[in-house]
Write an enzyme that holds these catalytic residues in place. Structure first.
Site, PDB file in Angstrom:
ATOM      1  N   SER A 232      68.673  25.714  38.840  1.00 33.35           N
ATOM      2  CA  SER A 232      68.662  25.818  37.182  1.00 33.35           C
ATOM      3  C   SER A 232      67.447  27.709  37.247  1.00 33.35           C
ATOM      4  CB  SER A 232      67.896  25.640  36.563  1.00 33.35           C
ATOM      5  OG  SER A 232      68.072  24.967  35.046  1.00 33.35           O
ATOM      6  N   LYS A 236      68.765  31.734  38.779  1.00 32.10           N
ATOM      7  CA  LYS A 236      69.019  33.360  38.255  1.00 32.10           C
ATOM      8  C   LYS A 236      67.827  33.595  39.473  1.00 32.10           C
ATOM      9  CE  LYS A 236      67.513  30.909  33.721  1.00 32.10           C
ATOM     10  NZ  LYS A 236      68.531  30.021  33.407  1.00 32.10           N
ATOM     11  N   TRP A 323      74.894  23.675  28.775  1.00 32.59           N
ATOM     12  CA  TRP A 323      74.640  24.301  28.085  1.00 32.59           C
ATOM     13  C   TRP A 323      74.140  25.455  28.886  1.00 32.59           C
ATOM     14  CZ3 TRP A 323      71.513  25.618  24.505  1.00 32.59           C
ATOM     15  CH2 TRP A 323      70.054  26.192  24.494  1.00 32.59           C
ATOM     16  N   HIS A 374      72.285  18.314  34.261  1.00 32.54           N
ATOM     17  CA  HIS A 374      71.240  19.650  34.889  1.00 32.54           C
ATOM     18  C   HIS A 374      71.433  18.838  36.070  1.00 32.54           C
ATOM     19  CE1 HIS A 374      70.039  23.248  34.619  1.00 32.54           C
ATOM     20  NE2 HIS A 374      69.022  22.525  34.186  1.00 32.54           N
TER      21      HIS A 374
HETATM   22  C1  GTR Z   1      66.348  24.732  30.753  1.00 39.34           C
HETATM   23  C2  GTR Z   1      66.349  26.334  30.032  1.00 39.34           C
HETATM   24  C3  GTR Z   1      68.019  27.050  31.368  1.00 39.34           C
HETATM   25  C4  GTR Z   1      67.057  26.375  32.783  1.00 39.34           C
HETATM   26  C5  GTR Z   1      66.800  25.552  33.130  1.00 39.34           C
HETATM   27  C6  GTR Z   1      66.043  24.912  33.964  1.00 39.34           C
HETATM   28  O1  GTR Z   1      65.984  24.291  29.610  1.00 39.34           O
HETATM   29  O2  GTR Z   1      67.330  26.292  28.802  1.00 39.34           O
HETATM   30  O3  GTR Z   1      67.333  28.395  30.703  1.00 39.34           O
HETATM   31  O4  GTR Z   1      65.868  27.182  33.293  1.00 39.34           O
HETATM   32  O5  GTR Z   1      65.954  25.400  31.844  1.00 39.34           O
HETATM   33  O6  GTR Z   1      65.472  25.735  34.857  1.00 39.34           O
HETATM   34  O7  GTR Z   1      65.468  23.805  34.686  1.00 39.34           O
END
Ligand code: GTR
Length: 393
Positions: A232, A236, A323, A374
């Site tokens: 996440s 990046k 997302w 996620h």
């Molecule tokens: C989310 C965010 C994402 C992602 C994530 C994370 O809420 O919108 O861009 O980076 O968090 O790091 O778990």
């Protein structure tokens, strides 16, 4: 059903493929001067592309002079039934009059049959979630960083935590490595007004590079096979870490989404407007000016993937993590493929996404779509380690 639930939860965001706007991506095979890219020209093109990403997306790192020192602050020998030696290393950055430290956890598999002097590949995890200590990593098994399984597969497992390098909060510039280096350069230590200055994702990537500095001092580690993993926001930063640091041979981005592997122009799920509002400290301030005008970005995220060529890159998505735009993450790989191919390597170029849980490995790129939401799971790790191993043949 999950998809519908999510649509209701985030009104104003698009989760329908049919509603993805028409877009034109920058052509990865065109030079900045509009000519056809050649393999010979790639190093210059890469530099220019890297600079464009710095100026518009992740920011420029400072030029402050610094030194790095390493000290082992804790050691546990023969953990995991005598198969692994563990230690905690304090990484200290010295600049100006001061110092700034963060820790690195390190797990090195023992090699009992050491006719085997072969060096081991290493995986640095940029941990953004469970922030282990040396003892918690040994005693409480974690699905997010399954350190024992990583060592069992013959990898040196290392981890640094995002927030120790730079706090994951807007308004805390002064408390992290960015504030420290700013003060050391004689500036106030407050967040500079410069819209092109580095931000937290870049700072975390910089921290990964300091971990790589340390790994390169270890005779056990194969300098040609150092990988970085992030989930996440960590995903990046992992891609950006490898873009900035060519000593990293393989990058793995897990569910990295907007500002990571996903194409910004698709505006599917999380958008530039949303991410730069929710997390203003992640990107350079200039990135926020592309909110709702992604088509004006001079780059898109497929070129971030291309910056890693001809090294190796793996992108992982999850079926329910819309997302993060799984298709947009996959398409980045597809649109980066021509650069790998130009440089003489194979890469995934089949526009048809693989079915869930069917990893696809082609040449220097890998992809899987895990069933579920996620998160970073042991199966994600297993797929990634398998990818690294088959790179060797
Ligand atoms: C989310 C965010 C994402 C992602 C994530 C994370 O809420 O919108 O861009 O980076 O968090 O790091 O778990």
């Amino acid at each position: 059903k999950l998809v519908e639930a999510k649509m209701k939860n985030s009104r104003g965001f698009n989760y329908r493929e049919a509603d993805v706007p028409q877009y034109v991506l920058p052509d990865p095979l065109q030079t900045t001067r509009g000519q056809a890219l050649t393999a010979e020209h790639w190093p210059q093109q890469r530099e220019q592309l890297l600079q464009t990403f710095r100026d518009h997306v992740y920011g420029n790192r400072p030029e402050t002079a610094y030194r790095v020192q390493f000290s082992t602050v804790a050691q546990r020998s023969g953990v995991f039934d005598g198969t692994v030696d563990a230690r905690e290393v304090k990484i200290t950055v010295l600049a100006g009059e001061g110092e700034y430290s963060f820790s690195l956890l390190l797990f090195v598999p023992r090699r009992p049959n050491s006719g085997d002097a072969a060096k081991l590949p290493a995986i640095v995890h940029l941990n953004n979630r469970d922030f282990p200590t040396l003892d918690s990593a040994i005693n409480e098994s974690s699905e997010f960083w399954p350190v024992r399984a990583i060592c069992d597969e013959g990898f040196v497992a290392a981890a640094v935590s995002t927030h120790e390098i730079d706090p994951d909060k807007a308004g805390r510039f002064e408390d992290g490595i960015r504030g420290f280096l700013s003060k050391a350069s004689g500036a106030s230590g407050e967040k500079p007004a410069d819209p092109h200055a580095w931000a937290a994702l870049s700072a975390w990537g910089w921290g990964v590079s300091r971990a790589v500095d340390y790994l390169l001092t270890l005779p056990t580690v194969d300098a040609e096979r150092i990988a970085v993993v992030g989930h996440s926001r960590g995903g990046k930063a992992a891609l950006w870490a490898a873009a900035e640091d060519t000593r990293i041979a393989i990058a793995y981005s897990n569910n990295s989404g907007c500002g990571g592997a996903a194409l910004s122009r698709r505006r599917f799920g999380e958008t530039v407007a949303r991410i730069t509002t929710a997390f203003p400290h992640w990107f350079c301030d200039r990135f926020a000016t592309y909110a709702d005008r992604e088509q004006d970005l001079p780059v898109d995220q497929h070129q971030l993937i291309a910056l890693l060529a001809p090294r190796a890159v793996y992108v992982a998505s999850a079926t329910d993590d819309l997302w993060a735009d799984p298709r947009g993450e996959y398409l980045s790989l597809i649109h980066a493929a021509p650069v790998f191919q130009l440089l003489g390597h194979q890469a995934i170029d089949n526009r048809q996404m693989p079915a869930a849980d069917q990893p696809r490995y082609v040449g220097r790129t890998g992809y899987h779509l895990r069933t579920g939401g996620h998160g970073l799971t042991p199966s994600d790790w297993q797929n990634f380690m398998r990818f690294i191993k088959q790179l060797e043949d």
